[in-house]
Design a protein around this motif. Structure first.
Motif, PDB file in Angstrom:
ATOM      1  N   LYS A   1     -32.304  13.932 -13.967  1.00 44.38           N
ATOM      2  CA  LYS A   1     -31.080  12.782 -14.374  1.00 44.38           C
ATOM      3  C   LYS A   1     -31.285  13.214 -15.731  1.00 44.38           C
ATOM      4  O   LYS A   1     -29.708  12.921 -15.875  1.00 44.38           O
ATOM      5  N   LEU A   2     -31.426  13.590 -16.261  1.00 45.69           N
ATOM      6  CA  LEU A   2     -31.564  13.794 -18.001  1.00 45.69           C
ATOM      7  C   LEU A   2     -30.135  14.720 -18.000  1.00 45.69           C
ATOM      8  O   LEU A   2     -29.760  14.044 -18.205  1.00 45.69           O
ATOM      9  N   PRO A   3     -29.639  15.937 -17.235  1.00 42.17           N
ATOM     10  CA  PRO A   3     -28.424  16.735 -17.516  1.00 42.17           C
ATOM     11  C   PRO A   3     -27.294  15.694 -17.056  1.00 42.17           C
ATOM     12  O   PRO A   3     -26.344  15.730 -17.601  1.00 42.17           O
ATOM     13  N   LEU A   4     -27.998  14.739 -16.047  1.00 39.47           N
ATOM     14  CA  LEU A   4     -26.648  14.330 -15.432  1.00 39.47           C
ATOM     15  C   LEU A   4     -26.202  13.371 -16.238  1.00 39.47           C
ATOM     16  O   LEU A   4     -24.831  13.484 -16.746  1.00 39.47           O
ATOM     17  N   ARG A   5     -27.717  12.729 -16.633  1.00 39.53           N
ATOM     18  CA  ARG A   5     -26.617  11.772 -17.902  1.00 39.53           C
ATOM     19  C   ARG A   5     -26.072  12.459 -18.861  1.00 39.53           C
ATOM     20  O   ARG A   5     -25.319  12.180 -19.853  1.00 39.53           O
ATOM     21  N   ILE A   6     -26.505  13.197 -19.409  1.00 39.37           N
ATOM     22  CA  ILE A   6     -26.086  14.268 -20.615  1.00 39.37           C
ATOM     23  C   ILE A   6     -24.156  15.078 -19.972  1.00 39.37           C
ATOM     24  O   ILE A   6     -23.568  14.166 -20.950  1.00 39.37           O
ATOM     25  N   ALA A   7     -24.432  15.573 -18.806  1.00 34.79           N
ATOM     26  CA  ALA A   7     -23.365  15.655 -18.720  1.00 34.79           C
ATOM     27  C   ALA A   7     -22.222  14.620 -18.360  1.00 34.79           C
ATOM     28  O   ALA A   7     -20.724  14.564 -18.459  1.00 34.79           O
ATOM     29  N   ALA A   8     -22.227  13.418 -18.079  1.00 38.47           N
ATOM     30  CA  ALA A   8     -21.368  12.114 -18.069  1.00 38.47           C
ATOM     31  C   ALA A   8     -21.427  11.479 -19.011  1.00 38.47           C
ATOM     32  O   ALA A   8     -19.862  11.234 -19.358  1.00 38.47           O
ATOM     33  N   TYR A   9     -22.077  11.553 -20.275  1.00 37.19           N
ATOM     34  CA  TYR A   9     -21.819  10.959 -21.299  1.00 37.19           C
ATOM     35  C   TYR A   9     -20.531  12.117 -22.574  1.00 37.19           C
ATOM     36  O   TYR A   9     -20.091  11.915 -22.531  1.00 37.19           O
ATOM     37  N   ALA A  10     -21.081  13.221 -22.000  1.00 43.80           N
ATOM     38  CA  ALA A  10     -20.040  14.176 -22.201  1.00 43.80           C
ATOM     39  C   ALA A  10     -18.450  14.077 -21.779  1.00 43.80           C
ATOM     40  O   ALA A  10     -17.962  14.140 -23.121  1.00 43.80           O
ATOM     41  N   VAL A  11     -18.586  13.954 -20.438  1.00 42.07           N
ATOM     42  CA  VAL A  11     -17.239  14.265 -20.280  1.00 42.07           C
ATOM     43  C   VAL A  11     -17.325  12.506 -20.399  1.00 42.07           C
ATOM     44  O   VAL A  11     -15.037  12.544 -20.930  1.00 42.07           O
ATOM     45  N   ALA A  12     -17.878  11.404 -20.879  1.00 42.04           N
ATOM     46  CA  ALA A  12     -17.532  10.576 -21.505  1.00 42.04           C
ATOM     47  C   ALA A  12     -16.168  10.626 -22.732  1.00 42.04           C
ATOM     48  O   ALA A  12     -15.323   9.063 -23.021  1.00 42.04           O
ATOM     49  N   THR A  13     -17.276  11.381 -23.133  1.00 41.42           N
ATOM     50  CA  THR A  13     -17.216  11.678 -24.972  1.00 41.42           C
ATOM     51  C   THR A  13     -15.897  11.923 -24.684  1.00 41.42           C
ATOM     52  O   THR A  13     -14.980  12.340 -25.684  1.00 41.42           O
ATOM     53  N   GLY A  14     -14.962  13.726 -24.384  1.00 36.34           N
ATOM     54  CA  GLY A  14     -14.307  13.922 -24.213  1.00 36.34           C
ATOM     55  C   GLY A  14     -13.071  12.866 -23.789  1.00 36.34           C
ATOM     56  O   GLY A  14     -11.851  13.238 -23.937  1.00 36.34           O
ATOM     57  N   ILE A  15     -13.194  12.226 -22.888  1.00 32.28           N
ATOM     58  CA  ILE A  15     -11.956  11.518 -22.108  1.00 32.28           C
ATOM     59  C   ILE A  15     -11.710  10.335 -23.072  1.00 32.28           C
ATOM     60  O   ILE A  15     -10.525  10.457 -23.658  1.00 32.28           O
ATOM     61  N   SER A  16     -12.686   9.448 -24.146  1.00 32.86           N
ATOM     62  CA  SER A  16     -11.969   9.435 -24.997  1.00 32.86           C
ATOM     63  C   SER A  16     -11.670   9.542 -26.298  1.00 32.86           C
ATOM     64  O   SER A  16     -10.466   8.780 -26.451  1.00 32.86           O
ATOM     65  N   ILE A  17     -12.085  10.359 -26.771  1.00 26.83           N
ATOM     66  CA  ILE A  17     -11.421  11.975 -27.515  1.00 26.83           C
ATOM     67  C   ILE A  17     -10.147  11.361 -27.455  1.00 26.83           C
ATOM     68  O   ILE A  17      -8.622  11.663 -27.761  1.00 26.83           O
ATOM     69  N   LEU A  18      -9.531  12.142 -26.069  1.00 28.31           N
ATOM     70  CA  LEU A  18      -7.805  12.093 -25.260  1.00 28.31           C
ATOM     71  C   LEU A  18      -7.432  10.892 -25.791  1.00 28.31           C
ATOM     72  O   LEU A  18      -6.289  10.695 -25.882  1.00 28.31           O
ATOM     73  N   PHE A  19      -7.816   9.633 -25.096  1.00 29.28           N
ATOM     74  CA  PHE A  19      -7.416   8.489 -25.023  1.00 29.28           C
ATOM     75  C   PHE A  19      -6.791   7.856 -27.190  1.00 29.28           C
ATOM     76  O   PHE A  19      -6.399   7.880 -27.017  1.00 29.28           O
ATOM     77  N   VAL A  20      -8.231   8.099 -27.786  1.00 23.41           N
ATOM     78  CA  VAL A  20      -7.678   8.379 -29.579  1.00 23.41           C
ATOM     79  C   VAL A  20      -7.162   8.550 -29.475  1.00 23.41           C
ATOM     80  O   VAL A  20      -6.026   9.313 -30.848  1.00 23.41           O
ATOM     81  N   TYR A  21      -6.833  10.155 -29.517  1.00 24.47           N
ATOM     82  CA  TYR A  21      -6.164  11.307 -30.240  1.00 24.47           C
ATOM     83  C   TYR A  21      -4.686  10.757 -30.369  1.00 24.47           C
ATOM     84  O   TYR A  21      -3.759  11.158 -31.870  1.00 24.47           O
ATOM     85  N   PRO A  22      -3.595  10.277 -29.550  1.00 19.73           N
ATOM     86  CA  PRO A  22      -2.849   9.610 -29.928  1.00 19.73           C
ATOM     87  C   PRO A  22      -2.458   8.742 -31.010  1.00 19.73           C
ATOM     88  O   PRO A  22      -1.514   9.101 -31.844  1.00 19.73           O
ATOM     89  N   TYR A  23      -3.388   7.634 -31.561  1.00 18.22           N
ATOM     90  CA  TYR A  23      -3.046   6.988 -32.409  1.00 18.22           C
ATOM     91  C   TYR A  23      -4.136   7.581 -33.793  1.00 18.22           C
ATOM     92  O   TYR A  23      -3.174   7.636 -34.490  1.00 18.22           O
ATOM     93  N   TRP A  24      -5.109   8.478 -33.901  1.00 18.74           N
ATOM     94  CA  TRP A  24      -5.255   9.490 -34.921  1.00 18.74           C
ATOM     95  C   TRP A  24      -3.941  10.605 -34.880  1.00 18.74           C
ATOM     96  O   TRP A  24      -3.144  10.260 -36.421  1.00 18.74           O
ATOM     97  N   TRP A  25      -2.711  10.640 -34.274  1.00 22.24           N
ATOM     98  CA  TRP A  25      -1.991  11.820 -34.644  1.00 22.24           C
ATOM     99  C   TRP A  25      -0.279  11.065 -35.385  1.00 22.24           C
ATOM    100  O   TRP A  25      -0.155  11.186 -36.410  1.00 22.24           O
ATOM    101  N   MET A  26      -0.556   9.641 -34.993  1.00 21.73           N
ATOM    102  CA  MET A  26       0.406   8.294 -35.590  1.00 21.73           C
ATOM    103  C   MET A  26      -0.400   8.581 -36.833  1.00 21.73           C
ATOM    104  O   MET A  26       0.871   8.623 -38.049  1.00 21.73           O
ATOM    105  N   LEU A  27      -1.438   8.368 -36.807  1.00 19.68           N
ATOM    106  CA  LEU A  27      -1.793   7.940 -38.330  1.00 19.68           C
ATOM    107  C   LEU A  27      -2.222   9.085 -39.051  1.00 19.68           C
ATOM    108  O   LEU A  27      -1.838   8.812 -40.154  1.00 19.68           O
TER     109      LEU A  27
END
Length: 208
Positions: A1-27
């Motif tokens: 289960k631990l590898p799946l949890r790490i993979a899920a967190y990694a995917v969620a982190t990557g998606i979050s960065i994609l959503f945050v990047y436009p705001y960072w670019w504007m800043l």
């Protein structure tokens, strides 16, 4: 289960960065010149913190930004206060003299303006302001925005709901019309005053 949890967190982190990047670019764009943005648009860190961009934004068409902010706040606040006072006085007078033919015509006129397309009033209002020499002045804008048929209707409906015995009690105690309005009726109308003030402020802010 631990590898799946790490993979899920990694995917969620990557998606979050994609959503945050436009705001960072504007800043970052606030500290980069136009040439730098066009040359390297995906850069994650500015070449240098250039405050000249903020200085240029602070002046629009040669006018300081604070002047626009002051105009918006001042005109909206002044027109809201004037609208609340004028519509409250007018609605109270109409309710107290509801059998007067002139007041009946005035009430009907206010109700018609609610149904009348707002943009069709622009030319008549412009002509009136021109005749009064109020074009391009604070007074002209404030007077125009203070004319609120909806606010008048809200006050009128509330004043009509006040029992006649309350006003008659004030008359028996020796109060004049002004004292009845400001010492008896308006304290009871505090919720309506707040409602009218909020509605008027939002409407005027959106227009101005």
């Amino acid at each position: 289960k631990l590898p799946l949890r790490i993979a899920a967190y990694a995917v969620a982190t990557g998606i979050s960065i994609l959503f945050v990047y436009p705001y960072w670019w504007m800043l970052l764009g606030a500290f980069r010149s136009t040439e730098a943005i066009l040359t390297s648009p995906l850069r994650l860190w500015p070449e240098s913190f250039d405050w000249r961009v903020a200085h240029d934004i602070a002046r629009i068409a040669g006018v300081d930004l604070w002047r626009y902010i002051f105009n918006s706040v001042f005109v909206t606040t002044a027109s809201t206060l004037l609208a609340v006072v004028v519509t409250a006085l007018g609605a109270y007078a109409l309710v107290r003299r509801r059998d007067d033919q002139a007041f009946k015509v005035l009430r009907a006129s206010f109700l018609v303006t609610i149904m009348y397309p707002y943009m069709l009033l622009v030319i008549p209002v412009y002509i009136v302001m021109f005749k009064l020499s109020l074009l391009g002045s604070y007074a002209g804008i404030i007077l125009f925005l203070a004319a609120g048929p909806v606010q008048f209707f809200l006050f009128e409906q509330f004043f009509r709901s006040i029992p006649q015995e309350v006003i008659e009690a004030g008359i028996i105690d020796g109060a004049n019309e002004a004292q009845i309005l400001f010492r008896i009726v308006m304290p009871m109308a505090a919720p309506v005053v707040a409602t009218v003030a909020i509605i008027t402020f939002l409407l005027n802010w959106a227009q101005w």
